[in-house]
Write a protein that holds these residues in place. Structure first.
Motif, PDB file in Angstrom:
ATOM      1  N   ARG A 113       0.843  -1.195   0.000  1.00  0.00           N
ATOM      2  CA  ARG A 113       0.000   0.000   0.000  1.00  0.00           C
ATOM      3  C   ARG A 113       0.883   1.252   0.000  1.00  0.00           C
ATOM      4  NH1 ARG A 113      -5.606   0.807  -0.568  1.00  0.00           N
ATOM      5  NH2 ARG A 113      -5.995   2.936   0.048  1.00  0.00           N
ATOM      6  N   PHE A 116       2.385   1.913  -3.346  1.00  0.00           N
ATOM      7  CA  PHE A 116       1.402   2.268  -4.374  1.00  0.00           C
ATOM      8  C   PHE A 116       1.429   3.755  -4.728  1.00  0.00           C
ATOM      9  CE2 PHE A 116      -3.071   3.613  -5.197  1.00  0.00           C
ATOM     10  CZ  PHE A 116      -3.269   2.937  -6.400  1.00  0.00           C
ATOM     11  N   ALA A 117       1.528   4.604  -3.699  1.00  0.00           N
ATOM     12  CA  ALA A 117       1.455   6.054  -3.948  1.00  0.00           C
ATOM     13  C   ALA A 117       2.737   6.758  -3.511  1.00  0.00           C
ATOM     14  CB  ALA A 117       0.246   6.649  -3.227  1.00  0.00           C
ATOM     15  N   ALA A 118       3.832   6.011  -3.425  1.00  0.00           N
ATOM     16  CA  ALA A 118       5.116   6.623  -3.056  1.00  0.00           C
ATOM     17  C   ALA A 118       5.647   7.454  -4.225  1.00  0.00           C
ATOM     18  CB  ALA A 118       6.113   5.527  -2.681  1.00  0.00           C
ATOM     19  N   ALA A 119       6.650   8.263  -3.936  1.00  0.00           N
ATOM     20  CA  ALA A 119       7.270   9.070  -4.991  1.00  0.00           C
ATOM     21  C   ALA A 119       7.767   8.159  -6.115  1.00  0.00           C
ATOM     22  CB  ALA A 119       8.427   9.874  -4.407  1.00  0.00           C
ATOM     23  N   ASP A 120       7.653   8.650  -7.322  1.00  0.00           N
ATOM     24  CA  ASP A 120       8.032   7.826  -8.474  1.00  0.00           C
ATOM     25  C   ASP A 120       9.532   7.528  -8.446  1.00  0.00           C
ATOM     26  OD1 ASP A 120       5.417   7.881  -9.387  1.00  0.00           O
ATOM     27  OD2 ASP A 120       5.737   9.747 -10.480  1.00  0.00           O
ATOM     28  N   ARG A 179       8.128  -0.617  -6.130  1.00  0.00           N
ATOM     29  CA  ARG A 179       7.146  -0.356  -7.188  1.00  0.00           C
ATOM     30  C   ARG A 179       7.851  -0.339  -8.542  1.00  0.00           C
ATOM     31  NH1 ARG A 179       4.663   4.729  -6.361  1.00  0.00           N
ATOM     32  NH2 ARG A 179       5.576   5.558  -8.273  1.00  0.00           N
ATOM     33  N   LEU A 182       4.092   1.668 -12.158  1.00  0.00           N
ATOM     34  CA  LEU A 182       2.911   1.952 -11.338  1.00  0.00           C
ATOM     35  C   LEU A 182       2.496   0.757 -10.484  1.00  0.00           C
ATOM     36  CD1 LEU A 182       0.720   3.917 -13.929  1.00  0.00           C
ATOM     37  CD2 LEU A 182       2.236   4.839 -12.160  1.00  0.00           C
ATOM     38  N   GLU A 183       3.146  -0.382 -10.657  1.00  0.00           N
ATOM     39  CA  GLU A 183       2.689  -1.607  -9.997  1.00  0.00           C
ATOM     40  C   GLU A 183       3.555  -1.974  -8.795  1.00  0.00           C
ATOM     41  OE1 GLU A 183      -0.060  -3.108 -10.691  1.00  0.00           O
ATOM     42  OE2 GLU A 183      -0.441  -1.815 -12.418  1.00  0.00           O
TER      43      GLU A 183
ATOM     44  N   VAL B  41      -0.778  12.831  -2.893  1.00  0.00           N
ATOM     45  CA  VAL B  41       0.179  11.741  -2.742  1.00  0.00           C
ATOM     46  C   VAL B  41       1.490  12.137  -3.406  1.00  0.00           C
ATOM     47  CG1 VAL B  41      -1.590   9.948  -2.645  1.00  0.00           C
ATOM     48  CG2 VAL B  41      -0.693  10.672  -4.861  1.00  0.00           C
ATOM     49  N   ASP B  42       2.523  11.323  -3.149  1.00  0.00           N
ATOM     50  CA  ASP B  42       3.837  11.637  -3.717  1.00  0.00           C
ATOM     51  C   ASP B  42       3.958  11.215  -5.178  1.00  0.00           C
ATOM     52  OD1 ASP B  42       4.700  12.723  -1.349  1.00  0.00           O
ATOM     53  OD2 ASP B  42       5.489  10.834  -0.591  1.00  0.00           O
ATOM     54  N   GLY B  43       3.252  10.170  -5.570  1.00  0.00           N
ATOM     55  CA  GLY B  43       3.383   9.680  -6.943  1.00  0.00           C
ATOM     56  C   GLY B  43       2.546   8.440  -7.148  1.00  0.00           C
ATOM     57  N   GLY B  44       2.954   7.589  -8.091  1.00  0.00           N
ATOM     58  CA  GLY B  44       2.254   6.337  -8.322  1.00  0.00           C
ATOM     59  C   GLY B  44       0.990   6.502  -9.143  1.00  0.00           C
ATOM     60  N   ARG B  45       0.161   5.456  -9.082  1.00  0.00           N
ATOM     61  CA  ARG B  45      -1.013   5.429  -9.953  1.00  0.00           C
ATOM     62  C   ARG B  45      -1.994   6.582  -9.714  1.00  0.00           C
ATOM     63  NH1 ARG B  45      -2.605   1.777 -13.360  1.00  0.00           N
ATOM     64  NH2 ARG B  45      -1.238   0.170 -12.516  1.00  0.00           N
ATOM     65  N   PRO B  46      -2.301   6.957  -8.455  1.00  0.00           N
ATOM     66  CA  PRO B  46      -3.257   8.071  -8.292  1.00  0.00           C
ATOM     67  C   PRO B  46      -2.797   9.345  -9.005  1.00  0.00           C
ATOM     68  CG  PRO B  46      -2.867   6.977  -6.199  1.00  0.00           C
ATOM     69  CD  PRO B  46      -1.868   6.404  -7.157  1.00  0.00           C
ATOM     70  N   ALA B  47      -1.522   9.700  -8.819  1.00  0.00           N
ATOM     71  CA  ALA B  47      -1.012  10.917  -9.460  1.00  0.00           C
ATOM     72  C   ALA B  47      -1.017  10.777 -10.973  1.00  0.00           C
ATOM     73  CB  ALA B  47       0.402  11.206  -8.952  1.00  0.00           C
ATOM     74  N   ASP B  48      -0.675   9.585 -11.449  1.00  0.00           N
ATOM     75  CA  ASP B  48      -0.640   9.334 -12.894  1.00  0.00           C
ATOM     76  C   ASP B  48      -2.039   9.440 -13.501  1.00  0.00           C
ATOM     77  OD1 ASP B  48       0.800   8.134 -15.336  1.00  0.00           O
ATOM     78  OD2 ASP B  48      -0.865   6.743 -15.021  1.00  0.00           O
TER      79      ASP B  48
END
Lengths: 237, 276
Positions: A113, A116-120, A179, A182-183, B41-48
Motif C-alpha cells: 500500500r 502504491f502512492a510513493a514518490a516515483d 514499485r 505503477l505496480e 500523494v507523492d506519486g504512483g497510480r493516483p497521481a498518474d
C-alpha cells in the motif's frame, strides 16, 4: 461551553464509542448514534481496504473484531484513510503471537500500500558519476521500497489468496517490496542479497558492508545492477 | 469570489471502476470532480491517473478533511499539500464541507456537525480565510447532511452559510440531497432553506441518493440513485440558480458509468424544462 471544549468532548465520545454525555445538547439524541457508528465504520473500512489480504486470511468476523479493538485505541491522525493502520501489523503481532503469518501478511499489505502512492522511482543516473567513492558510499532504500523480515511463508500466502489458499509454515527470509513503474511488487531476496541490502539500508558504507557480507563480487555486481535498474536504492543526503 | 459561470456545466465524480473510461477521454462531461485527499500523494497510480484525466477534462477538487469547523484552526501541512495539488492540476475550484472532522490532530473521517452560533461563525470564517490565503484561491463551501440539531444554535443553516459568503467571499456548493436529508431529519421545510440562500454565490450543485437509517433518520450514503424527492427539489433549485456546475455524486455501490450519465442527462433535461 466553548466550541473547542465541545469538540474535544465530542471527539472523546466518538473514540470511546459513546456520545451519551452530549444528549442534553441536541434536539434529537438519536442522531448521536449515527456519528458513533460512522466514525467506527470509517476506520474499520479503511483497515479493510488497506489490509485486504489480511482480511481475507482472517475472515470478516475475526478481522472486524481486531479492527474495532485497534480503532478504539488508535485514532487516525492523517487526512486520508489510506494512511491509517501503520502500526496495525505490530498490533496483530501482539494480539496473535502464535500465528505469526497474520502480522507478516499485514506488514506485506501495508508495504505494498505504501509503495502504491510513493514518490516515483528516479533513474539512477547518480550511479554513472565516475567520481563516486563506492567504498565510502552510504545508500538508503528509495521511497516506497522496503525490506521485510519474515519468519513464515506470508508472502506465498499473500500471492495465493484468494485463488489457491495454502497453509502457513515457517520460512524465514527477507522480502523486498518496491514499485515497478505503477505496480507494487514483492519478491524473496536471494541468499546474501537481502542481508547486504539490510546492512546498506541500516546505514553501513558500501565497501565494508560488501566485505562483511561474504558474497563474491560477481554476485554483488549483479544485485547492484538490479537495484539500480529498479531504482531501489539512492545515495544518502 | 469565483466569477459566475457563463453556462451550466455537467460532471461526474472520478471513481476507481470508471478510471479507464475517463482515461480514454471520451466521456461526455464538462468536468470531473475528485476527492482531493485521494490525490495528495507523492506519486504512483493516483497521481498518474489524475494527470492523464486532466489532459481531457476540467477538474474540481473536493475535499473531505479540511475540517473548516475545527475550533483550533486548520492543519497547515494539509493546506500546503492541497496547494501543491491545486497548483499542479489547476482546478476550476477547490471545495470542502461546512463541518469538522477532528481536533488536536485526530481525524474521525466523519463530517461532524457544528452548532450555528456566533462563536462558530467567527471560527469558520477565520478558517475559510486561512484556507483561501494558503491556497491562493477562493473556496466553495458545501452544506452538510446533518443528523443533529444543537440547542445552542442561534441561527439557521442558511443564515450561517449566507454569513460565511458575506464575511469571507467564499462561494457555495449546494448539495441538493443534503438539503433533503437535513430537512427530513429535522422536520424543516427545504423551500425555506432555498429561500434563504444567496444564489449569486452558488457555483456548484451535488445530486446524490441517501439511505434509510434507524429511528427514521435519512443517512447521506451516496450509494443509491438520485431519488424522486431530490429531483423535485432540484427543479426548485434550478428555478433559483443561475448557470452552475451540476454533478452526480456516487461514492458506493458504483453502477456502470452509463447509469450515472443517464442521471446527468436527466439533470440536463430538468434544466432545459425550467429554462423554457
Amino acid at each position: 461551553m466553548t466550541l473547542a471544549r465541545f469538540q474535544r468532548q465530542f471527539q472523546a465520545g466518538l473514540i470511546a464509542g459513546d456520545l451519551g454525555a452530549l444528549a442534553d445538547a441536541v434536539e434529537r439524541p438519536a442522531g448521536l448514534a449515527v456519528h458513533t457508528h460512522a466514525a467506527r465504520a470509517m476506520l474499520v473500512d479503511g483497515l479493510a481496504d488497506n489490509f485486504a489480504k489480511t482480511l481475507h486470511w482472517l475472515g470478516g468476523e475475526a478481522f472486524t473484531a481486531l479492527a474495532l479493538a485497534y480503532a478504539a485505541i488508535s485514532p487516525s491522525s492523517s487526512w486520508t484513510l489510506a494512511d491509517y493502520g501503520d502500526d496495525f501489523p505490530e498490533y496483530l503481532r501482539r494480539q496473535q503471537p502464535d500465528e505469526r503469518e497474520v502480522a507478516e501478511l499485514a506488514a506485506l499489505d501495508w508495504a505494498l500500500r505504501s509503495a502504491f502512492a510513493a514518490a516515483d522511482p528516479q533513474p539512477a543516473t547518480w550511479a554513472q558519476d565516475p567520481d563516486i567513492d563506492w567504498e565510502a558510499l552510504r545508500l538508503k532504500l528509495a521511497p516506497g521500497t522496503s525490506l521485510l523480515a519474515f519468519a513464515t511463508n506470508a508472502d506465498a500466502i499473500w500471492a495465493a489468496i484468494p485463488a489457491q489458499p495454502i497453509t502457513a509454515a515457517m520460512a524465514p527470509g527477507l522480502v523486498l517490496v518496491w514499485r515497478d513503474r505503477l505496480e507494487p511488487r514483492f519478491r524473496r531476496t536471494s541468499a546474501g542479497e537481502g542481508e547486504l541490502l539490510a546492512a546498506l539500508a541500516a546505514g553501513q558504507r558500501f565497501g565494508p558492508a560488501c566485505d562483511a557480507s561474504g558474497a563474491d563480487s560477481l554476485a554483488i555486481g549483479a544485485w547492484l545492477r538490479e537495484w539500480l535498474s529498479a531504482g531501489l536504492v539512492v545515495p544518502r543526503g | 469570489m469565483i466569477p459566475p459561470l457563463t453556462r451550466s456545466l455537467y460532471g461526474l465524480g472520478l471513481r476507481r471502476p470508471h478510471h479507464d473510461l475517463f482515461l480514454a477521454g471520451n466521456v461526455p462531461v464538462d468536468f470531473v470532480e475528485v476527492i482531493s485527499e485521494n490525490f495528495m500523494v507523492d506519486g504512483g497510480r493516483p497521481a498518474d491517473v489524475l494527470a492523464r484525466v486532466r489532459q481531457h477534462h476540467d477538474v474540481v477538487l473536493h475535499g473531505v478533511s479540511m475540517s473548516l469547523g475545527t475550533a483550533t484552526g486548520l492543519d497547515a501541512a494539509y493546506l500546503s499539500r492541497l496547494k501543491q495539488l491545486a497548483d499542479a492540476i489547476e482546478p476550476l475550484w477547490v471545495s470542502d464541507h461546512l463541518a469538522w472532522t477532528g481536533i488536536d490532530g485526530v481525524n474521525s473521517h466523519d463530517l461532524l456537525p457544528i452548532p450555528y452560533t456566533e462563536e462558530a461563525l467567527t471560527i469558520v470564517c477565520r478558517n475559510i480565510e486561512q484556507a483561501q490565503a494558503a491556497l491562493g484561491r477562493p473556496l466553495l463551501v458545501e452544506n452538510p447532511s446533518t443528523y443533529l440539531a444543537f440547542r445552542a444554535s442561534r441561527m439557521t443553516e442558511w443564515e450561517f452559510l449566507a454569513a460565511l459568503v458575506q464575511r469571507t467571499g467564499c462561494a457555495l456548493l449546494l448539495d441538493v440531497n443534503n438539503i433533503h436529508v437535513s430537512g427530513h431529519n429535522h422536520g424543516c421545510d427545504p423551500l425555506a432553506w432555498l429561500d434563504g440562500i444567496p444564489w449569486d454565490a452558488v457555483r456548484q450543485l451535488h445530486l446524490a441518493g441517501p439511505s434509510q437509517g434507524a429511528d427514521g433518520l435519512l443517512i447521506d450514503t451516496h450509494d443509491t440513485p438520485v431519488p424522486e424527492p431530490v429531483w423535485d427539489l432540484y427543479a426548485e433549485v434550478r428555478r433559483r440558480a443561475g448557470p452552475v456546475a451540476v454533478m452526480i455524486e456516487r461514492d458506493d455501490d458504483i453502477p456502470p458509468l452509463a447509469d450515472l450519465l443517464a442521471e446527468l442527462d436527466r439533470a440536463r433535461a430538468v434544466d432545459a424544462k425550467v429554462s423554457l
